[in-house]
Design a protein around this motif. Structure first.
Motif, PDB file in Angstrom:
ATOM      1  N   LEU A  26       0.824  -1.213   0.000  1.00 41.87           N
ATOM      2  CA  LEU A  26       0.000   0.000   0.000  1.00 41.87           C
ATOM      3  C   LEU A  26       0.858   1.263   0.000  1.00 41.87           C
ATOM      4  N   GLU A  27       1.933   1.245   0.763  1.00 39.02           N
ATOM      5  CA  GLU A  27       2.823   2.404   0.805  1.00 39.02           C
ATOM      6  C   GLU A  27       3.465   2.652  -0.560  1.00 39.02           C
ATOM      7  N   LEU A  28       3.872   1.596  -1.220  1.00 40.75           N
ATOM      8  CA  LEU A  28       4.440   1.718  -2.557  1.00 40.75           C
ATOM      9  C   LEU A  28       3.384   2.259  -3.537  1.00 40.75           C
ATOM     10  N   ALA A  29       2.161   1.776  -3.413  1.00 40.25           N
ATOM     11  CA  ALA A  29       1.077   2.237  -4.286  1.00 40.25           C
ATOM     12  C   ALA A  29       0.764   3.713  -4.054  1.00 40.25           C
ATOM     13  N   ARG A  30       0.851   4.167  -2.807  1.00 35.57           N
ATOM     14  CA  ARG A  30       0.597   5.581  -2.488  1.00 35.57           C
ATOM     15  C   ARG A  30       1.543   6.520  -3.247  1.00 35.57           C
ATOM     16  N   GLN A  31       2.722   6.037  -3.572  1.00 27.78           N
ATOM     17  CA  GLN A  31       3.683   6.868  -4.293  1.00 27.78           C
ATOM     18  C   GLN A  31       3.199   7.171  -5.714  1.00 27.78           C
ATOM     19  N   ALA A  32       2.375   6.301  -6.293  1.00 25.80           N
ATOM     20  CA  ALA A  32       1.760   6.511  -7.618  1.00 25.80           C
ATOM     21  C   ALA A  32       2.787   6.776  -8.706  1.00 25.80           C
ATOM     22  N   VAL A  33       3.894   6.040  -8.673  1.00 23.39           N
ATOM     23  CA  VAL A  33       4.941   6.158  -9.677  1.00 23.39           C
ATOM     24  C   VAL A  33       5.062   4.826 -10.397  1.00 23.39           C
ATOM     25  N   TYR A  34       5.117   4.881 -11.726  1.00 25.41           N
ATOM     26  CA  TYR A  34       5.102   3.675 -12.543  1.00 25.41           C
ATOM     27  C   TYR A  34       6.258   3.653 -13.523  1.00 25.41           C
ATOM     28  N   ARG A  35       6.784   2.484 -13.756  1.00 21.13           N
ATOM     29  CA  ARG A  35       7.817   2.318 -14.776  1.00 21.13           C
ATOM     30  C   ARG A  35       7.170   2.347 -16.161  1.00 21.13           C
ATOM     31  N   LYS A  36       8.002   2.569 -17.149  1.00 22.88           N
ATOM     32  CA  LYS A  36       7.531   2.649 -18.540  1.00 22.88           C
ATOM     33  C   LYS A  36       6.718   1.414 -18.926  1.00 22.88           C
ATOM     34  N   ARG A  37       7.166   0.252 -18.493  1.00 20.44           N
ATOM     35  CA  ARG A  37       6.466  -0.995 -18.829  1.00 20.44           C
ATOM     36  C   ARG A  37       5.013  -0.997 -18.335  1.00 20.44           C
ATOM     37  N   SER A  38       4.779  -0.404 -17.170  1.00 19.30           N
ATOM     38  CA  SER A  38       3.438  -0.397 -16.583  1.00 19.30           C
ATOM     39  C   SER A  38       2.453   0.486 -17.345  1.00 19.30           C
ATOM     40  N   VAL A  39       2.954   1.485 -18.062  1.00 17.44           N
ATOM     41  CA  VAL A  39       2.067   2.403 -18.782  1.00 17.44           C
ATOM     42  C   VAL A  39       2.168   2.239 -20.298  1.00 17.44           C
ATOM     43  N   ARG A  40       2.837   1.202 -20.728  1.00 21.54           N
ATOM     44  CA  ARG A  40       3.144   1.036 -22.155  1.00 21.54           C
ATOM     45  C   ARG A  40       1.906   0.924 -23.040  1.00 21.54           C
ATOM     46  N   LEU A  41       0.787   0.478 -22.508  1.00 24.05           N
ATOM     47  CA  LEU A  41      -0.413   0.310 -23.332  1.00 24.05           C
ATOM     48  C   LEU A  41      -1.329   1.534 -23.316  1.00 24.05           C
ATOM     49  N   ARG A  49      -2.619  13.423 -20.157  1.00 26.78           N
ATOM     50  CA  ARG A  49      -3.749  13.913 -19.353  1.00 26.78           C
ATOM     51  C   ARG A  49      -3.637  13.536 -17.877  1.00 26.78           C
ATOM     52  N   TYR A  50      -3.174  12.317 -17.584  1.00 28.82           N
ATOM     53  CA  TYR A  50      -3.233  11.804 -16.224  1.00 28.82           C
ATOM     54  C   TYR A  50      -1.883  11.615 -15.531  1.00 28.82           C
ATOM     55  N   PHE A  51      -0.778  11.730 -16.260  1.00 30.23           N
ATOM     56  CA  PHE A  51       0.537  11.438 -15.702  1.00 30.23           C
ATOM     57  C   PHE A  51       1.524  12.565 -15.972  1.00 30.23           C
ATOM     58  N   GLU A  52       2.585  12.591 -15.160  1.00 30.36           N
ATOM     59  CA  GLU A  52       3.713  13.484 -15.357  1.00 30.36           C
ATOM     60  C   GLU A  52       4.947  12.627 -15.602  1.00 30.36           C
ATOM     61  N   ALA A  53       5.741  12.989 -16.589  1.00 27.47           N
ATOM     62  CA  ALA A  53       6.973  12.251 -16.875  1.00 27.47           C
ATOM     63  C   ALA A  53       8.005  12.549 -15.794  1.00 27.47           C
ATOM     64  N   LEU A  54       8.718  11.501 -15.393  1.00 24.84           N
ATOM     65  CA  LEU A  54       9.795  11.618 -14.407  1.00 24.84           C
ATOM     66  C   LEU A  54      11.093  11.120 -15.032  1.00 24.84           C
ATOM     67  N   PRO A  55      12.231  11.473 -14.456  1.00 22.16           N
ATOM     68  CA  PRO A  55      13.500  10.928 -14.960  1.00 22.16           C
ATOM     69  C   PRO A  55      13.514   9.401 -14.859  1.00 22.16           C
ATOM     70  N   GLY A  56      14.293   8.783 -15.720  1.00 22.29           N
ATOM     71  CA  GLY A  56      14.424   7.325 -15.692  1.00 22.29           C
ATOM     72  C   GLY A  56      13.252   6.595 -16.303  1.00 22.29           C
ATOM     73  N   GLU A  57      12.578   7.221 -17.244  1.00 19.91           N
ATOM     74  CA  GLU A  57      11.430   6.615 -17.936  1.00 19.91           C
ATOM     75  C   GLU A  57      10.379   6.101 -16.946  1.00 19.91           C
ATOM     76  N   ARG A  58      10.061   6.978 -15.984  1.00 17.90           N
ATOM     77  CA  ARG A  58       9.009   6.675 -15.022  1.00 17.90           C
ATOM     78  C   ARG A  58       7.902   7.717 -15.173  1.00 17.90           C
ATOM     79  N   TRP A  59       6.716   7.346 -14.696  1.00 14.60           N
ATOM     80  CA  TRP A  59       5.559   8.217 -14.798  1.00 14.60           C
ATOM     81  C   TRP A  59       4.867   8.291 -13.445  1.00 14.60           C
ATOM     82  N   ALA A  60       4.443   9.477 -13.051  1.00 11.07           N
ATOM     83  CA  ALA A  60       3.718   9.674 -11.793  1.00 11.07           C
ATOM     84  C   ALA A  60       2.313  10.160 -12.107  1.00 11.07           C
ATOM     85  N   LEU A  61       1.353   9.652 -11.362  1.00 10.24           N
ATOM     86  CA  LEU A  61      -0.002  10.175 -11.495  1.00 10.24           C
ATOM     87  C   LEU A  61       0.013  11.650 -11.124  1.00 10.24           C
TER      88      LEU A  61
END
Length: 154
Positions: A26-41, A49-61
């Protein structure tokens, strides 16, 4: 689990309840940060619209989206705890049922079906067929994904 989603209005309020038994998850989920693979589709429009790009090909809600999510520790073995949950338009219970015995799966499916609003949807993992449990839901395949639908009128 998702609640408060009105399928007919794109501006309807959406509240999301995310549950797990493990507080660390749950704590990890609260961070709302996803790797490129998780958002690839996701489409580029959804990412923008729903995410912000982060360094290291990660995305945050985006904060306004993440604010719609609440988190709760939930033990799916505790039937009384499940019965205290609100009703939902959509319940995602993916890759969870494989950890339970047959009798508990049958009970859990009945409980989740009761939590669905009329017209609601239950989505389980690809390898988790519910047909042998005779759920009070209608089996459907949508774009290659198996879903279970609660009729509007029973």
């Amino acid at each position: 689990m998702v609640m408060g989603l009105d399928q007919h209005s794109p501006s309807a309020p959406v509240d999301i309840l995310a549950t797990d038994l493990d507080q660390r998850v749950l704590e990890l989920a609260r961070q709302a940060v996803y790797r490129k693979r998780s958002v690839r589709l996701l489409s580029p429009e959804w990412l923008e619209r729903y995410f912000e790009a982060l360094p290291g090909e990660r995305w945050a809600l985006k904060p306004e989206v993440a604010a719609k999510v609440s988190f709760r520790c939930l033990n799916l073995i505790d039937g009384q705890e499940i019965e205290r949950l609100p009703h939902f338009d959509v319940i995602f219970c993916r890759n969870v049922l494989i950890y339970f015995r047959e009798a508990r799966i049958s009970q859990l499916i009945q409980q989740l079906a009761r939590l669905l609003t009329p017209g609601g949807w239950l989505i389980v993992g690809a390898s988790e067929s519910l047909l042998r449990y005779a759920p009070p839901l209608h089996f459907q395949e949508r774009n290659g994904v198996v879903v279970y639908h609660k009729p509007l009128h029973e």
